[in-house]
Design a protein around this motif. Sequence first.
Motif, PDB file in Angstrom:
ATOM      1  N   LYS A  74       0.826  -1.213   0.000  1.00 37.54           N
ATOM      2  CA  LYS A  74       0.000   0.000   0.000  1.00 37.54           C
ATOM      3  C   LYS A  74       0.855   1.256   0.000  1.00 37.54           C
ATOM      4  CE  LYS A  74      -1.329   1.473   3.870  1.00 37.54           C
ATOM      5  NZ  LYS A  74      -0.894   2.366   4.959  1.00 37.54           N
ATOM      6  N   ASP A  75       1.864   1.304   0.880  1.00 43.53           N
ATOM      7  CA  ASP A  75       2.702   2.500   1.003  1.00 43.53           C
ATOM      8  C   ASP A  75       3.489   2.775  -0.276  1.00 43.53           C
ATOM      9  OD1 ASP A  75       1.770   2.620   3.569  1.00 43.53           O
ATOM     10  OD2 ASP A  75       3.614   1.908   4.509  1.00 43.53           O
ATOM     11  N   LEU A  76       4.079   1.727  -0.852  1.00 43.12           N
ATOM     12  CA  LEU A  76       4.832   1.905  -2.091  1.00 43.12           C
ATOM     13  C   LEU A  76       3.897   2.319  -3.230  1.00 43.12           C
ATOM     14  CD1 LEU A  76       7.260  -1.138  -1.806  1.00 43.12           C
ATOM     15  CD2 LEU A  76       7.870   1.278  -1.626  1.00 43.12           C
ATOM     16  N   GLY A  77       2.687   1.791  -3.192  1.00 35.91           N
ATOM     17  CA  GLY A  77       1.712   2.175  -4.202  1.00 35.91           C
ATOM     18  C   GLY A  77       1.378   3.649  -4.156  1.00 35.91           C
ATOM     19  N   LEU A  78       1.372   4.225  -2.960  1.00 34.87           N
ATOM     20  CA  LEU A  78       1.115   5.654  -2.834  1.00 34.87           C
ATOM     21  C   LEU A  78       2.181   6.479  -3.554  1.00 34.87           C
ATOM     22  CD1 LEU A  78       0.062   5.797   0.938  1.00 34.87           C
ATOM     23  CD2 LEU A  78      -1.441   6.144  -1.031  1.00 34.87           C
ATOM     24  N   GLY A  79       3.377   5.891  -3.705  1.00 34.93           N
ATOM     25  CA  GLY A  79       4.458   6.593  -4.387  1.00 34.93           C
ATOM     26  C   GLY A  79       4.519   6.339  -5.879  1.00 34.93           C
ATOM     27  N   VAL A  80       4.201   5.121  -6.300  1.00 38.43           N
ATOM     28  CA  VAL A  80       4.426   4.764  -7.705  1.00 38.43           C
ATOM     29  C   VAL A  80       3.152   4.711  -8.540  1.00 38.43           C
ATOM     30  CG1 VAL A  80       6.478   3.459  -7.058  1.00 38.43           C
ATOM     31  CG2 VAL A  80       4.319   2.247  -7.338  1.00 38.43           C
ATOM     32  N   ASP A  81       1.998   4.534  -7.904  1.00 38.78           N
ATOM     33  CA  ASP A  81       0.760   4.457  -8.676  1.00 38.78           C
ATOM     34  C   ASP A  81       0.289   5.863  -9.042  1.00 38.78           C
ATOM     35  OD1 ASP A  81       0.908   1.756  -8.292  1.00 38.78           O
ATOM     36  OD2 ASP A  81      -0.575   1.691  -6.671  1.00 38.78           O
ATOM     37  N   VAL A  82       0.010   6.071 -10.297  1.00 35.00           N
ATOM     38  CA  VAL A  82      -0.385   7.390 -10.785  1.00 35.00           C
ATOM     39  C   VAL A  82      -1.906   7.452 -10.896  1.00 35.00           C
ATOM     40  CG1 VAL A  82      -0.168   9.066 -12.650  1.00 35.00           C
ATOM     41  CG2 VAL A  82       1.760   7.574 -12.087  1.00 35.00           C
ATOM     42  N   GLU A  83      -2.499   8.427 -10.202  1.00 38.77           N
ATOM     43  CA  GLU A  83      -3.939   8.599 -10.279  1.00 38.77           C
ATOM     44  C   GLU A  83      -4.311   9.347 -11.559  1.00 38.77           C
ATOM     45  OE1 GLU A  83      -5.368  10.500  -6.778  1.00 38.77           O
ATOM     46  OE2 GLU A  83      -4.992   8.765  -5.505  1.00 38.77           O
ATOM     47  N   GLU A  84      -5.483   9.041 -12.077  1.00 35.56           N
ATOM     48  CA  GLU A  84      -5.946   9.688 -13.295  1.00 35.56           C
ATOM     49  C   GLU A  84      -6.021  11.205 -13.089  1.00 35.56           C
ATOM     50  OE1 GLU A  84      -9.726   9.505 -16.411  1.00 35.56           O
ATOM     51  OE2 GLU A  84      -9.596   8.087 -14.732  1.00 35.56           O
ATOM     52  N   GLY A  85      -5.438  11.923 -14.029  1.00 33.17           N
ATOM     53  CA  GLY A  85      -5.425  13.372 -13.953  1.00 33.17           C
ATOM     54  C   GLY A  85      -4.202  13.944 -13.262  1.00 33.17           C
ATOM     55  N   ASP A  86      -3.371  13.064 -12.679  1.00 31.23           N
ATOM     56  CA  ASP A  86      -2.192  13.535 -11.944  1.00 31.23           C
ATOM     57  C   ASP A  86      -0.904  13.108 -12.638  1.00 31.23           C
ATOM     58  OD1 ASP A  86      -1.236  15.016  -9.728  1.00 31.23           O
ATOM     59  OD2 ASP A  86      -0.708  13.166  -8.687  1.00 31.23           O
ATOM     60  N   GLU A  87      -1.004  12.777 -13.921  1.00 35.44           N
ATOM     61  CA  GLU A  87       0.152  12.254 -14.644  1.00 35.44           C
ATOM     62  C   GLU A  87       1.321  13.226 -14.670  1.00 35.44           C
ATOM     63  OE1 GLU A  87      -3.528  10.229 -16.157  1.00 35.44           O
ATOM     64  OE2 GLU A  87      -2.938  12.309 -15.778  1.00 35.44           O
TER      65      GLU A  87
END
Length: 307
Positions: A248-261
């Motif tokens: 979860k924590d690493l995902g907060l850093g590497v996962d890109v939310e739509e519109g925040d590219e």
Amino acid sequence: MSTHYPTPVTPKQTRIGWIGIGVMGGAMASRLISAGYAVTIYARTPSKATPLLSQGAHLVSSPAELAALSDVLFTMVGHPSDVKHVVMDTFLPSVNPNTVIIDHTSSHPGLARHIYESALEKQCYSVDAPVSGGDIGARDGKLAIFAGGDKDVVEWLRPLFDVLGKVTYMGGSGKGQSCKIANQITVGANLVGLSEGLVFAEKAGLDQGKFIEAVRCGAAGSMVMELFGERMIKRDFRPGGFAQYMVKDLGLGVDVEEGDEDNATVLPGAGLSKQLFSGMVANGDDKLGTQGIITVIERINGKLDKH
């Protein structure tokens, strides 16, 4: 500050509320009780509160009741969705003016900012204050605490933070969470590197304990090695932090939310770390401690006797 907080934080008069009494949260709440603070807790499973109740904590039947009875509210739950539910749906409708909410959960910076603004509308304050140091740091009061929010509020809370560890003010709301994400990126890489070093050392015929002793004072040495090296060698995978939370924590850093590219940061090492910790979860080891990542490296190398 004096307008809102004429009275300093003291064990005799500051009422503490706490939600989240797992490995980390339970140890942190215990330290506050030992320091003389009156701590009231809410637990979905009341039986899990028995150790804290034996220390003198009080138990309430709902988060709303907890909010109404507290001057400072702590949360240490699992996921951003849990934070949103506890704080936005239950705390804020029930808090008294000037209550301070401290979220120790590793969560999303954007959610921290939303909670901050919503708290202000209720004439309250929030501080995002995720921690690092694992179960040992929580037990010994040696956590690194990353605080975001109003600086004067963080300073007012310092007597509480000093019981738990060392607080560093990182900036406005959300900055504590951003620091924790950066921390986890660094810790994840260290855990993977230590695991690979130990697996290589064993396959090369080295004694793993001697390997740790030989390198710990050199450039390879780290707090990760001090906390987890011996645990890895002894197959002690009891959790200070669950593997699923590292994903979860690493995902907060590497996962890109739509519109925040446009604001995304390219983090190839963190992406690999997340993939490896996700392998732990896929293997059914989501509730093991993060030091269990060595089992994934061992599996890749054909060693299936993981525990």
